[in-house]
Design a protein around this motif. Sequence first.
Motif, PDB file in Angstrom:
ATOM      1  N   ASN A  40       0.986  -0.987  -0.038  1.00 33.59           N
ATOM      2  CA  ASN A  40      -0.023   0.154   0.034  1.00 33.59           C
ATOM      3  C   ASN A  40       1.013   1.437  -0.101  1.00 33.59           C
ATOM      4  O   ASN A  40       0.294   2.095   0.620  1.00 33.59           O
ATOM      5  N   GLN A  41       1.926   1.077  -0.566  1.00 34.12           N
ATOM      6  CA  GLN A  41       2.883   2.462  -0.721  1.00 34.12           C
ATOM      7  C   GLN A  41       3.364   2.816   0.294  1.00 34.12           C
ATOM      8  O   GLN A  41       3.591   4.044   0.827  1.00 34.12           O
ATOM      9  N   LEU A  42       3.489   1.684   1.530  1.00 35.50           N
ATOM     10  CA  LEU A  42       3.850   2.257   2.944  1.00 35.50           C
ATOM     11  C   LEU A  42       5.332   1.994   3.448  1.00 35.50           C
ATOM     12  O   LEU A  42       5.785   2.035   4.262  1.00 35.50           O
ATOM     13  N   GLN A  43       6.154   1.473   2.129  1.00 38.30           N
ATOM     14  CA  GLN A  43       7.364   0.950   2.386  1.00 38.30           C
ATOM     15  C   GLN A  43       8.257   1.866   1.549  1.00 38.30           C
ATOM     16  O   GLN A  43       8.023   2.435   0.675  1.00 38.30           O
ATOM     17  N   GLN A  44       9.754   1.650   1.894  1.00 38.21           N
ATOM     18  CA  GLN A  44      10.802   2.244   0.959  1.00 38.21           C
ATOM     19  C   GLN A  44      11.692   1.052   0.746  1.00 38.21           C
ATOM     20  O   GLN A  44      12.152   0.303   1.203  1.00 38.21           O
ATOM     21  N   LEU A  45      11.619   0.760  -0.800  1.00 42.10           N
ATOM     22  CA  LEU A  45      12.382  -0.330  -1.267  1.00 42.10           C
ATOM     23  C   LEU A  45      13.752   0.096  -1.811  1.00 42.10           C
ATOM     24  O   LEU A  45      13.888   1.259  -2.345  1.00 42.10           O
ATOM     25  N   VAL A  46      14.671  -0.683  -1.461  1.00 41.32           N
ATOM     26  CA  VAL A  46      16.121  -0.156  -1.627  1.00 41.32           C
ATOM     27  C   VAL A  46      16.584  -0.493  -3.245  1.00 41.32           C
ATOM     28  O   VAL A  46      16.381  -1.523  -3.741  1.00 41.32           O
ATOM     29  N   ASP A  52       4.442  -0.438  11.496  1.00 42.01           N
ATOM     30  CA  ASP A  52       4.459  -1.956  10.853  1.00 42.01           C
ATOM     31  C   ASP A  52       5.004  -1.660   9.212  1.00 42.01           C
ATOM     32  O   ASP A  52       5.279  -0.526   8.773  1.00 42.01           O
ATOM     33  N   PHE A  53       5.584  -2.803   8.525  1.00 42.47           N
ATOM     34  CA  PHE A  53       6.229  -2.929   7.362  1.00 42.47           C
ATOM     35  C   PHE A  53       7.540  -2.136   7.161  1.00 42.47           C
ATOM     36  O   PHE A  53       7.685  -1.717   6.116  1.00 42.47           O
ATOM     37  N   MET A  54       8.361  -2.245   8.107  1.00 46.84           N
ATOM     38  CA  MET A  54       9.528  -1.889   8.183  1.00 46.84           C
ATOM     39  C   MET A  54      10.337  -2.886   6.953  1.00 46.84           C
ATOM     40  O   MET A  54      11.199  -2.626   6.030  1.00 46.84           O
ATOM     41  N   ASP A  55      10.381  -4.100   7.537  1.00 46.99           N
ATOM     42  CA  ASP A  55      10.836  -5.170   6.722  1.00 46.99           C
ATOM     43  C   ASP A  55      12.497  -5.226   6.362  1.00 46.99           C
ATOM     44  O   ASP A  55      12.649  -5.711   4.993  1.00 46.99           O
ATOM     45  N   HIS A  79       6.013  -3.522  14.520  1.00 49.67           N
ATOM     46  CA  HIS A  79       5.528  -4.782  13.653  1.00 49.67           C
ATOM     47  C   HIS A  79       6.112  -4.888  12.270  1.00 49.67           C
ATOM     48  O   HIS A  79       7.122  -3.959  12.213  1.00 49.67           O
ATOM     49  N   GLY A  80       6.226  -5.970  11.928  1.00 49.62           N
ATOM     50  CA  GLY A  80       7.101  -6.106  10.415  1.00 49.62           C
ATOM     51  C   GLY A  80       8.186  -5.709  10.545  1.00 49.62           C
ATOM     52  O   GLY A  80       8.968  -4.876   9.723  1.00 49.62           O
ATOM     53  N   THR A  81       9.019  -6.124  11.797  1.00 48.33           N
ATOM     54  CA  THR A  81      10.415  -5.501  11.991  1.00 48.33           C
ATOM     55  C   THR A  81      11.406  -6.742  12.446  1.00 48.33           C
ATOM     56  O   THR A  81      10.927  -7.919  12.367  1.00 48.33           O
ATOM     57  N   TYR A  82      12.497  -6.446  12.494  1.00 44.55           N
ATOM     58  CA  TYR A  82      13.601  -7.329  12.861  1.00 44.55           C
ATOM     59  C   TYR A  82      13.522  -7.456  14.422  1.00 44.55           C
ATOM     60  O   TYR A  82      12.865  -6.959  15.100  1.00 44.55           O
ATOM     61  N   LYS A  83      14.010  -8.597  14.856  1.00 41.64           N
ATOM     62  CA  LYS A  83      14.008  -9.258  16.156  1.00 41.64           C
ATOM     63  C   LYS A  83      14.669  -8.188  17.188  1.00 41.64           C
ATOM     64  O   LYS A  83      15.455  -7.170  16.950  1.00 41.64           O
TER      65      LYS A  83
END
Length: 665
Positions: free
Chosen positions: A245-251, A414-417, A444-448
Amino acid sequence: MRLFLLTFCLLSGIVPLIAQRNFKLQSPDGRLSVSIQVGKRITYSIVHEKDLVLSPSPVAMELEDGSAFGVGSTLIRQQTTTINQEIRTTLYKKSSITDHYKELVLEFREGFNLVFRAYNEGAAYRFISTRQTGFHVKNEPVVFNFAKDYDAWVPYVKSKAKDITGQYFNSFENTYTYTPLSKMSPNKLAFTPLLVALDNGKKVCIAEADLESYPGMYLVNSDGATSLKSNFASYPLATEQGGHNQLQQLVTSRAPYIARCKGATNFPWRILIVSASDRELPDNDMVYKLAAPQRINDLSWIKPGKVAWEWWNHWGISRVDFEAGVNTATYMAYIDFAAKNGIEYVILDEGWAVNLKADLMQVVPEIDLEKLIAYGKQKNVGIILWAGYYAFDRDMEQVCKHYAEMGVKGFKIDFMDRDDQPMVDFHYRAAQTAARYQLLVDFHGTYKPTGLNRTYPNVINYEAVNGLEQMKWTGPEMDMVTYDVTMPFIRMVAGPVDYTQGAMRNATKRTHRGINDEPMSQGTRCRQLAEYVVFESPLNMLCDSPDNYEKEAECTAFIAHIPTVWDRTISLDGAVGQYIAIARQKGDYWYVGGLTNWEARTMEIDLSFLGAGDFTAEVFRDGANASRIASDYKKEITDIPSNRKMALKMAPGGGFALKIYRKIK
């Protein structure tokens, strides 16, 4: 004469040999020892009692300018100290922990220190730069050499990408693959914590702590040997908006290095947690101990608790005069339910902000947020808002200021990923900014977790767990029951889990199906209750709908009133992938939870920790027919036997939960 020889060597271009120095660091109880060899390179090994935990493994850090920490480095001094202190914790599984270790600091001429620590329960090391100017880290080749082809529980990155670079974009959620080290997939990244089974029933759990302004560590075995090697996401040079939903930043491009560093920098701790028995792992505190101390002075506003949550149950309200969904009437019903049951918060998950805009200042017309906040305040129920990563990051200060002034209590982000250096920096900025406005954060949607919840206690929970949400879209092909008795020994060692338990629709292995609108759990009803004890979670969701909870008054009362932070925690019993039992105390009450895998099991638990006196227990057991009808359970009130032993039978995929208190005379 020595000066003449050294001068001769330098003038003639002959490099003098670096004499090897050997150091040995023992744990306070003397059972664990770390041997360090410092020469042209630096290696270390670990022995627990007489068992070799880690074979000699190199320690180094490569810089972009071609130099390196730990290769051809000149030792100029060393210092050994012993520390024994109590850490008063905040929002944790115990109110205080003993921080007892021996430490060796090795100082090198090239502008860095190498620090080793030996605890009774494991060992750790970190680099510390003492340089005056900034630099780039090209790579940190962390190596874990094992003497044998041990079996390991490996959490691979869940990704369709075949290349390693593509796998850096992931949600850090997966089940465990049980495999010999040599049989690990050579083309897959694994994230930490990762668990290796040693000889004599011992285990070693690889983790990291104090991850600040540095990428997270993956592990890989690309050559079929018995070693694990680190892998880090390179520094992003360019990103573009996209993803969910256009909520992330893609490298879109990456640098030939992993981190940009200031001159003086503390690098993350590399941790090996060693257990003599499996039950020690769920109660380990090393990640918390090794994290940076808290940076918030006033903690009075940070309130743990439980959350009535709508997303998992798909806004599942019926028998009302409005259409349930993302609208004011629905959330007022959730607030009513929370208030009636003493639940501290209601969350507005994805949908309250206008979709595809990545703008948290645009609220959908169906939601009157000010009305909901005022209604919640009247009912003593706080509101938490879901936020997509990019929508939160692009205007973080204004978003926090605006919603804090409105009365919102926190954000579920959410949605860092990703866990490259800029994304790790985002987590610290988000925690710090939210704290300034007295807002909670659930990542949420994150590393440990790596200890940020100690440094910023307003970071009240983390996902990075293959949680109950998976049951909405998967069937028996995903074995959540086995995962539930594996994860506490591995992932939960790193910190709290936003697993989101609490399902009132329960299924056996044969009857479970993934149904989005009316989801169910795998395993029994008592398993869901027990997970509120077994899983560490300062902010705990009630995932099911008010309708389903209203039908199940006894179970709802138990989970609605259970604490989420604790004074004491005792790991009673456990075997990775098979069963677990944990006891936790808050004030005058003890809670005990137990889980089994798909095997029916009778577990005898030892309650001698209760001490003298007479005690009563409210016991939730699997019902006589729970193996066929997973929602079948029995509640009974019974006295704790004087010998402090109780035998509790669990159905396949089952569990038990106890609330214990002094007997009223």
